[in-house]
Enzyme design. Structure first.
Site, short mmCIF file in Angstrom:
data_model
loop_
_atom_site.label_atom_id
_atom_site.label_comp_id
_atom_site.label_asym_id
_atom_site.label_seq_id
_atom_site.Cartn_x
_atom_site.Cartn_y
_atom_site.Cartn_z
N GLY A 115 4.98 8.24 -9.90
CA GLY A 115 4.91 8.26 -8.45
C GLY A 115 5.56 7.08 -7.76
N GLU A 116 5.91 6.05 -8.50
CA GLU A 116 6.50 4.86 -7.93
C GLU A 116 7.97 5.08 -7.62
OE1 GLU A 116 6.48 0.59 -9.59
OE2 GLU A 116 4.64 1.54 -10.30
N GLY A 117 8.39 4.70 -6.43
CA GLY A 117 9.78 4.91 -6.00
C GLY A 117 10.81 4.28 -6.92
#
Length: 124
Positions: A115-117
């Site tokens: 989920g981390e950009g």
């Protein structure tokens, strides 16, 4: 990609195959909790060479039971080991005949994208 004991099940006797299966099943549980500890376990038990990214990537791609979120975490990591595994993993995928959308869908069906950009950016 040769050299990993997990690839040579047919060359083992019945008793050795049972032992290897038990080691792999135990290793999968360890991997799903901590991929680094799992990789170390597989290496120490002669199942994988942790210094061979293509071998580890093939294992991540083909071994049933590995958590797709954990695979995504590995592939999205920013360390040298993770980047080499990402490169090896992508080399193993066959995108021939696929447009960019189909290729991305195929690749992203194999693991859960973090989920981390920054991790998503590294993978893409």
């Amino acid at each position: 990609l040769s050299g990993g004991a997990w690839e040579h099940g047919g060359a083992l006797g019945v008793e050795e195959r049972i032992q290897m299966t038990e080691k792999i099943e135990k290793g999968v549980v360890i991997w799903n909790n901590s991929w680094r500890k799992g990789l170390r376990y597989f290496h120490e038990n002669g199942i994988l060479d942790q210094d061979e990214p293509l071998q580890v990537a093939a294992f991540m791609l083909l071994q049933p039971g590995l958590d797709k979120r954990t695979i995504g975490t590995v592939l999205g990591g920013d360390g040298e080991k993770e980047l080499s595994l990402l490169n090896a993993y992508v080399k193993l995928l066959d995108f021939k005949g696929l447009n960019i959308e189909e290729a991305l869908r195929y690749m992203l069906s194999l693991f859960v994208i973090p989920g981390e950009g920054q991790k998503i950016n590294r993978i893409l």
